[in-house]
Design an enzyme around this catalytic site. Structure first.
Site, PDB file in Angstrom:
ATOM      1  N   GLU A  69       1.454   7.059   1.218  1.00  0.00           N
ATOM      2  CA  GLU A  69       2.458   6.129   0.690  1.00  0.00           C
ATOM      3  C   GLU A  69       1.937   5.538  -0.612  1.00  0.00           C
ATOM      4  O   GLU A  69       0.801   5.086  -0.692  1.00  0.00           O
ATOM      5  CB  GLU A  69       2.730   4.956   1.657  1.00  0.00           C
ATOM      6  CG  GLU A  69       3.416   5.331   2.947  1.00  0.00           C
ATOM      7  CD  GLU A  69       3.758   4.102   3.815  1.00  0.00           C
ATOM      8  OE1 GLU A  69       3.746   2.960   3.295  1.00  0.00           O
ATOM      9  OE2 GLU A  69       4.012   4.296   5.013  1.00  0.00           O
ATOM     10  N   GLU A 106      -0.276   3.178   9.818  1.00  0.00           N
ATOM     11  CA  GLU A 106      -0.887   1.882   9.483  1.00  0.00           C
ATOM     12  C   GLU A 106      -1.351   1.041  10.665  1.00  0.00           C
ATOM     13  O   GLU A 106      -0.774   0.012  11.001  1.00  0.00           O
ATOM     14  CB  GLU A 106       0.099   1.074   8.617  1.00  0.00           C
ATOM     15  CG  GLU A 106       0.419   1.767   7.309  1.00  0.00           C
ATOM     16  CD  GLU A 106       1.240   0.923   6.340  1.00  0.00           C
ATOM     17  OE1 GLU A 106       1.751  -0.135   6.748  1.00  0.00           O
ATOM     18  OE2 GLU A 106       1.361   1.339   5.167  1.00  0.00           O
TER      19      GLU A 106
HETATM   20  C1  LIG Z   1       6.076  -0.917   1.643  1.00  0.00           C
HETATM   21  C2  LIG Z   1       7.254  -1.016   2.497  1.00  0.00           C
HETATM   22  O1  LIG Z   1       8.338  -1.273   2.042  1.00  0.00           O
HETATM   23  N1  LIG Z   1       7.067  -0.817   3.772  1.00  0.00           N
HETATM   24  C3  LIG Z   1       8.143  -0.913   4.698  1.00  0.00           C
HETATM   25  C4  LIG Z   1       8.467   0.409   5.217  1.00  0.00           C
HETATM   26  O2  LIG Z   1       9.482   0.389   6.123  1.00  0.00           O
HETATM   27  C5  LIG Z   1       9.164  -0.353   7.261  1.00  0.00           C
HETATM   28  C6  LIG Z   1      10.311  -0.220   8.165  1.00  0.00           C
HETATM   29  O3  LIG Z   1      10.447   1.085   8.471  1.00  0.00           O
HETATM   30  C7  LIG Z   1       8.882  -1.787   6.885  1.00  0.00           C
HETATM   31  O4  LIG Z   1       8.485  -2.496   8.035  1.00  0.00           O
HETATM   32  C8  LIG Z   1       7.794  -1.836   5.836  1.00  0.00           C
HETATM   33  O5  LIG Z   1       7.638  -3.128   5.336  1.00  0.00           O
END
Ligand SMILES: CC(=O)N[C@H]1CO[C@H](CO)[C@@H](O)[C@@H]1O
Ligand SMILES: *[C@@H]1O[C@H](CO)[C@@H](O)[C@H](O)[C@H]1NC(C)=O
Length: 386
Positions: free
Chosen positions: A320, A213
């Protein structure tokens, strides 16, 4: 965030019949144990039985858990067999403790549980996206050497997955940043991938994800970082592996065609680039709510990306996605997966966000046996395994 939606639906008594996708049994369950017309109470696991589409007895069926939806001809949500190349789960934990670097194993971060991965493999999943922190792998600088302990643990996780014949996606969960600063040194970024690829080049079940991301970055820089990673990986001699590139704006599928159109110009001598996109179904698409916008929001949000992939002769992976434990999300996720499968010429797979030993009662947790997402979505997702 804590999900009480499913339990709340019928918490009031034993009178009503369970509605579509609601819980209808399981250890300590106090609510309705039969379902409304057109739905059957299906054993999902010891903690959870669910009203799923399909005619049949309205009592709990203990066997044949995923096959019972086939009888309702009128039900458009009943999935048929999947043909995805990759279908699985994110395993997130080794990147935990963001900002606490290097942090302490067992306190700030941990590696995925191999027994949980084994459970997912037994469920049929064949793809696991393993998140890690670049700051732990190369603590001093991007061009520096790997930390031997973190590398060993990461490698053990990867080897566990691939020794079972499953794919391991190496996911530097860094958002295009290193110690919170946007990475602008493309050569240094490339050198990280030279080392990573050298380490894993003999394992063809490894997939290289260039970074999790990218966001709020110059669009040309996102292109350049992706291309630098591809070039470095191939130059290191890793020629058989797929490379998943990600885009700006959190790699969102819904904004991909507008934001990341330039990434169609990425080149790979092996021609094994896969465009990894992410998509959540809550109002702002952030994946922070149990609620989904509507039952068809999944399809709506990825349609333009599907068109972009096909128009440009590219292939994608929904790296995701997730939804809350409720009927609207259940239908939205089903619609999303049906759409991806119907377009499996361009969508090669998908992986749920996320499993990991430390997610606790996180609304999307796919950690077996009792993670909210696992309990509510495993029987659905299993139908799409490759
Ligand atoms: C969608 C979500 O929950 N994303 C999270 C995934 O995990 C990371 C930490 O590893 C978070 O920062 C994100 O918000
Ligand atoms: C690696 O895992 C072992 C346990 O298997 C743990 O003792 C060690 O601290 C871990 N090291 C790192 C850097 O993750």
């Amino acid at each position: 965030m804590k999900s009480t939606v499913v339990a709340g639906l019928f918490a009031t008594g034993a009178v009503a019949q369970g509605g579509p996708w609601s819980q209808c049994g399981g250890n300590n369950w106090q609510g309705a144990t039969t379902c409304v017309s057109g739905y059957t109470c299906v054993y999902v696991n010891d903690w959870y039985h669910q009203c799923q589409p399909g005619a049949g007895p309205t009592t709990t069926l203990r066997t044949s858990t995923t096959k019972t939806t086939s009888t309702a001809g009128a039900t458009s949500t009943s999935p048929s067999r999947g043909k995805f190349k990759w279908f699985g789960v994110n395993h997130s934990s080794a990147e935990f403790g963001k900002g606490i670097f290097p942090g302490t194993w067992g306190k700030d971060f941990i590696f995925p549980s191999t027994s949980s991965i084994q459970t997912h493999i037994n469920d049929g999943y064949n793809t696991f996206r393993v998140a890690f922190a670049m700051e732990r792998l190369v603590p001093n600088q991007l061009t520096g050497s790997f930390d031997a302990g973190y590398l060993k643990n990461l490698t053990d996780t990867v080897n566990f997955i691939t020794s079972k014949g499953s794919y391991a996606i190496l996911d530097p969960h860094n958002f295009g940043r290193y110690y919170d600063k946007i990475i602008t040194d493309k050569a240094a970024f490339g050198s990280f991938y030279t080392k990573l690829a050298t380490q894993f080049k003999s394992n063809s079940l490894v997939v290289f994800d260039t970074n999790n991301e990218y966001h709020d970055m110059d669009q040309q820089l996102v292109f350049d970082l992706n291309q630098a990673a591809i070039n470095a990986i191939r130059a290191a001699g890793a020629t058989s592996q797929y490379i998943f590139v990600e885009g700006n704006s959190w790699s969102g599928a819904w904004t991909w065609a507008q934001t990341n159109d330039n990434l169609k110009g990425l080149t790979d001598p092996q021609n094994k680039i896969v465009y990894e996109m992410h998509q959540y179904l809550d109002t702002d698409g952030s994946g922070t709510s149990t609620a989904c916008v509507s039952t068809d929001i999944g399809v709506q949000r990825v349609q333009s990306a599907t068109n972009w992939l096909r128009a440009n002769g590219k292939v994608g992976m929904l790296g995701e996605f997730a939804g809350g434990a409720n009927s609207v999300c259940n239908q939205a996720v089903t619609g999303l997966l049906e759409h991806l499968k119907a377009n499996s010429d361009v969508w090669l797979g998908a992986s749920w966000w996320a499993a990991g030993p430390w997610w606790g009662d996180y609304m999307y947790s796919f950690e077996p046996p009792s993670g909210t997402g696992y309990v509510n979505y495993n029987s659905l997702l299993k139908k799409y395994v490759a």
